[in-house]
Design an enzyme around this catalytic site. Structure first.
Site, short mmCIF file in Angstrom:
data_model
loop_
_atom_site.label_atom_id
_atom_site.label_comp_id
_atom_site.label_asym_id
_atom_site.label_seq_id
_atom_site.Cartn_x
_atom_site.Cartn_y
_atom_site.Cartn_z
N CYS A 2 47.64 10.52 25.57
CA CYS A 2 48.60 11.61 25.71
C CYS A 2 49.06 11.68 27.16
O CYS A 2 48.45 11.09 28.04
CB CYS A 2 47.94 12.93 25.33
SG CYS A 2 47.09 12.85 23.76
N ARG A 27 53.70 7.89 26.34
CA ARG A 27 52.26 7.91 26.09
C ARG A 27 51.93 8.53 24.74
O ARG A 27 50.77 8.46 24.30
CB ARG A 27 51.55 8.72 27.18
CG ARG A 27 51.72 8.13 28.56
CD ARG A 27 51.00 8.97 29.58
NE ARG A 27 49.57 8.77 29.51
CZ ARG A 27 48.90 7.91 30.28
NH1 ARG A 27 49.54 7.20 31.16
NH2 ARG A 27 47.61 7.79 30.15
N TRP A 74 49.54 12.20 21.47
CA TRP A 74 49.36 11.14 20.47
C TRP A 74 48.11 11.53 19.72
O TRP A 74 47.00 11.51 20.25
CB TRP A 74 49.19 9.78 21.15
CG TRP A 74 49.15 8.65 20.17
CD1 TRP A 74 50.22 8.02 19.60
CD2 TRP A 74 48.00 8.00 19.64
NE1 TRP A 74 49.80 7.02 18.76
CE2 TRP A 74 48.43 6.99 18.76
CE3 TRP A 74 46.62 8.17 19.82
CZ2 TRP A 74 47.56 6.16 18.07
CZ3 TRP A 74 45.75 7.34 19.13
CH2 TRP A 74 46.22 6.34 18.26
N ASN A 98 43.78 14.54 27.65
CA ASN A 98 44.07 13.18 27.19
C ASN A 98 42.73 12.49 26.99
O ASN A 98 41.90 12.50 27.90
CB ASN A 98 44.89 12.44 28.26
CG ASN A 98 45.00 10.95 27.99
OD1 ASN A 98 44.93 10.52 26.84
ND2 ASN A 98 45.16 10.17 29.04
N GLY A 99 42.49 11.93 25.79
CA GLY A 99 41.21 11.25 25.55
C GLY A 99 40.55 11.79 24.30
O GLY A 99 41.21 12.40 23.44
N GLU A 479 53.77 -13.09 18.84
CA GLU A 479 54.42 -12.01 19.58
C GLU A 479 55.72 -11.60 18.87
O GLU A 479 56.04 -10.41 18.78
CB GLU A 479 54.67 -12.46 21.03
CG GLU A 479 55.54 -11.55 21.88
CD GLU A 479 54.98 -10.16 22.11
OE1 GLU A 479 53.87 -9.85 21.65
OE2 GLU A 479 55.69 -9.35 22.73
N LYS A 483 56.48 -7.88 17.55
CA LYS A 483 57.66 -7.12 17.99
C LYS A 483 58.43 -6.60 16.78
O LYS A 483 58.82 -5.45 16.74
CB LYS A 483 58.60 -7.99 18.79
CG LYS A 483 58.55 -8.22 20.24
CD LYS A 483 58.31 -7.16 21.21
CE LYS A 483 56.94 -6.55 21.18
NZ LYS A 483 56.12 -6.74 22.33
N GLU A 486 56.49 -3.78 14.83
CA GLU A 486 56.27 -2.48 15.47
C GLU A 486 57.55 -1.66 15.63
O GLU A 486 57.48 -0.44 15.61
CB GLU A 486 55.53 -2.61 16.80
CG GLU A 486 56.29 -3.23 17.93
CD GLU A 486 55.45 -3.33 19.20
OE1 GLU A 486 54.72 -2.40 19.53
OE2 GLU A 486 55.57 -4.37 19.88
N HIS A 502 48.12 -24.27 4.43
CA HIS A 502 46.76 -23.85 4.11
C HIS A 502 46.75 -22.45 3.52
O HIS A 502 45.72 -21.78 3.55
CB HIS A 502 45.88 -23.95 5.35
CG HIS A 502 45.77 -25.35 5.87
ND1 HIS A 502 45.03 -26.31 5.24
CD2 HIS A 502 46.37 -25.96 6.91
CE1 HIS A 502 45.16 -27.46 5.89
NE2 HIS A 502 45.98 -27.28 6.90
N LYS A 602 52.37 4.06 24.17
CA LYS A 602 52.44 2.93 25.10
C LYS A 602 51.09 2.62 25.73
O LYS A 602 50.74 1.47 25.92
CB LYS A 602 53.45 3.25 26.19
CG LYS A 602 53.63 2.12 27.16
CD LYS A 602 55.02 1.56 27.11
CE LYS A 602 55.16 0.26 27.84
NZ LYS A 602 55.24 -0.88 26.92
C1 F6R Z 1 53.22 -4.28 21.88
C2 F6R Z 1 52.51 -3.62 22.93
C3 F6R Z 1 51.03 -3.50 22.80
C4 F6R Z 1 50.37 -3.64 24.18
C5 F6R Z 1 48.87 -3.36 24.07
C6 F6R Z 1 48.16 -3.55 25.40
O1 F6R Z 1 54.59 -4.33 22.14
O2 F6R Z 1 53.07 -3.15 23.87
O3 F6R Z 1 50.52 -4.43 21.90
O4 F6R Z 1 50.60 -4.91 24.67
O5 F6R Z 1 48.66 -2.06 23.61
O6 F6R Z 1 48.63 -2.66 26.35
P1 F6R Z 1 48.42 -2.91 27.88
O7 F6R Z 1 49.19 -4.15 28.23
O8 F6R Z 1 48.95 -1.70 28.55
O9 F6R Z 1 46.95 -3.12 28.10
#
Ligand code: F6R
Length: 607
Positions: A2, A27, A74, A98-99, A479, A483, A486, A502, A602
């Site tokens: 958060c 966040r 969050w 937060n936590g 990746e 992308k 998500e 496989h 994030k």
């Molecule tokens: C996907 C994404 C997440 C972060 C992951 C790690 O687009 O952003 O998968 O890569 O949560 O976050 P960081 O890099 O902040 O440790």
């Protein structure tokens, strides 16, 4: 995960709290709220959903006062309702958290027995009641906050506002980050420096176990042992402008388009353009000549690590193990004697990555952090760091941080090759040269947007999408799939192209598009065979390749996305661009909330 803000101000605080929360919305964005002191009494406004709902609430019912706290959530414990939104309050204190408070159940039972009644389903509310309990026993705000914090187990960054006390704000940190902003006659608390950036550039980062007692005139920091401690004041130049969208429709789009510049910035940090060599900063005893390395991260950062694994093995001949932090930390992994560990993280706050770093340090391993946010916890706790210079990344889906991570890791792979004697200086110069060309190639790759827009219209209709890649492009396929899922909510899976037969080949039909990351490199012919297999089963191929590859697969590909030909070393950076654009434009087609996709945040500061 958060976002927290606290202000001891001199002007009306509610609009300023909201301004800071806008910067923190990345966040979490399940609900938001603010509290302020109105003639000494705690007033609160909260709303479920996006911050805009809180703004509407404040417009209908303004909140006066010059001292206050704010939160964007969050959800962990309790649904994202208004009742569960922070701040949580009694008539004596309001808190934002937060936590996760792991022992909230016994604390809650104890407090209920003592006569407290709870209004939410959250773990956080116990903090407000616990502090109130100590205040009721006659303790001062500082004593009550310290006594309460000592009883909390788990991870927290908190800010506490006290009724009738207009010149005190208390912050505490354990596990979750917290920064103090120092203004002129004002003081701020924020869960990161970006939160306080509209108000001040002078920032102090609290350390594990710290409690900060703020007044408008000074900050007193008590460390984990209750001793008064000095914390360095940094000048934070993250800048408010960096978090504006400008003319772009979404932050993600802006961040995709920044990558020519952000990779250039990062690459230049690690190369000497004159003699085309790599230059590493002081690595504080991290021995790049070691026999093995471990590379750890989560999500996109983990995929950057997987690319580094291929690079370090191929160019430096070092044994590399990569893992997802949440798996690694509970595996009790064994380490080779001469080894070092690399931690990749945009935020520098990811709880699992941080725990893995601490585990490695306990085992006596030297640690190296590839981190985007300066002074974040991973940044500070690692023995050495390779900053990625992507600047603040606001879009929840990581883009420019990923290519900045690749840029730093590519330089690291070369440096390891040099340290281990596997690269001649000519070979090093060739690789550095290729790296320096990359920002220009990325700028060229961005020009494919119009073609991808057409493909995205089709992709938006799909229910499932497969991504295939070989070698170093296998993590790029992973990746790409991450992308897409998500931000567009379309189910997507990344596979090593050779793994197709496989199992996953059973999924191929005319309704399942297959995106293939296939530069015309040494493995192209193998991937072409896999494309033939897809084509033979009626699958639709979307091939990302270069001019030579385009000729080779012209007859079987439904769509070809053509990027500039490049040195195979830097191809993962160049091929990241079309996979990001494909996900972005598909999500735009679907009308999803690109920058704030559902259920995500994030910065993942909980396990
Ligand atoms: C996907 C994404 C997440 C972060 C992951 C790690 O687009 O952003 O998968 O890569 O949560 O976050 P960081 O890099 O902040 O440790």
């Amino acid at each position: 995960m958060c976002g927290i803000i606290g202000i001891l101000g001199s002007t009306p605080v509610a609009p300023r709290l909201v301004e800071a929360l806008k910067r923190l919305e990345y966040r979490g964005y399940d609900s938001a709220g603010v509290a302020a002191l109105e003639n000494g009494a705690i007033g609160r406004r909260r709303a479920a959903g996006k911050l805009a709902n809180l703004e509407t609430e404040l417009a209908a019912s303004p909140l006066p006062g010059v001292s206050g706290i704010g939160h964007t959530r969050w959800a962990t414990h309790g649904a994202p309702t208004t009742g569960n939104a922070h701040p949580h309050a009694t008539d004596k204190v309001a808190i934002v958290h937060n936590g996760i408070i792991e022992n909230f159940r016994p604390l809650r039972e104890e407090l209920i027995k003592a006569g407290h009644s709870f209004a939410s389903e959250t773990d956080s509310e116990v903090i407000a009641h616990l502090i109130t309990e100590y205040l009721n026993k006659g303790q001062s705000p500082e004593q009550a906050a310290i006594a309460a914090v000592r009883r909390l187990e788990g991870a927290f960054g908190i800010a506490v506002l006290f009724a009738g006390q207009d010149d005190i704000l208390i912050g505490a940190r354990k596990g979750s980050p917290l920064a103090v902003g120092i203004g002129d006659g004002e003081m701020y608390l924020g869960s990161d420096a970006i939160a306080v950036s509209p108000f001040t550039t002078r920032v102090m980062f609290l350390e594990e176990g710290d409690i900060a007692v703020l007044s408008r005139a000074k900050v007193k920091v008590l460390d984990a042992n209750g001793m008064v401690a000095e914390r360095q004041v940094h000048t934070f130049a993250g800048g408010a402008a960096a978090v504006e969208k400008g003319n772009f429709r979404h932050f993600m789009q802006k961040e995709i388009y920044e990558q020519s510049e952000t990779t250039a910035r990062t690459i230049t940090r690690y190369v000497n353009a004159n003699d085309e060599s790599v230059q590493m900063p002081d690595l504080d005893g991290v021995d790049l000549g070691a026999d093995s390395a471990i590379v750890i991260g989560c999500g996109t950062a983990h995929y950057a690590g997987r690319v580094a694994e291929y690079w370090m093995e191929q160019y430096a001949g070092i044994a590399v193990e990569t893992d997802i932090a949440s798996e690694f930390r509970y595996r009790k992994p064994a380490f080779a004697k001469k080894s070092f560990a690399v931690f990749v993280s945009q935020s520098g706050e990811t709880a699992d990555t941080l725990a893995a770093l601490r585990y490695c340090k306990e085992q006596g391993l030297k640690t190296l952090a590839v981190v985007n946010v300066p002074e974040s916890t991973i940044w500070r706790e690692a023995d050495a760091r390779l900053p990625t210079l992507a600047g603040p990344e606001i879009g929840v889906a990581s883009t420019k941080a990923f290519t900045a991570q690749l840029s730093a890791l590519a330089a690291l792979a070369i440096a390891v090759g040099r340290a281990r004697g596997t690269l001649s200086s000519q070979e090093e110069a060739r690789l550095v040269h290729a790296l320096m060309e990359t920002p220009r190639l990325i700028a060229d790759a961005l020009k494919v947007e119009p073609e991808i827009e057409v493909i995205a219209q089709e992709l938006a209709q799909a229910r499932d999408v497969l991504y295939l890649g070989r070698g170093v492009h296998y993590p790029i396929a992973l990746e790409g799939a991450l992308k897409l899922k998500e931000i567009s909510y379309i189910h997507a899976e990344g596979y090593a192209a050779g793994e197709l037969k496989h199992g996953p080949i059973a999924l191929i039909d005319e309704h399942t598009p297959v995106v293939v990351v296939a530069p015309h490199d040494a493995l192209f012919e193998k991937t072409l065979s896999n494309m033939q297999e897809v084509n033979a089963r009626g699958g639709k191929l979307i091939v990302i390749t270069d001019a030579a590859g385009a000729v080779a697969c012209a007859e079987i590909a439904q769509h070809i996305i053509m990027v500039p030909a490049c040195d195979p070393f830097v191809a993962p950076l160049v091929y990241s661009i079309p996979i990001q654009l494909l996900a972005y434009l598909t999500a735009v087609q679907k009308g999803t909330d690109v920058d704030q996709p559902r259920n995500l945040a994030k910065s993942v500061t909980v396990e």
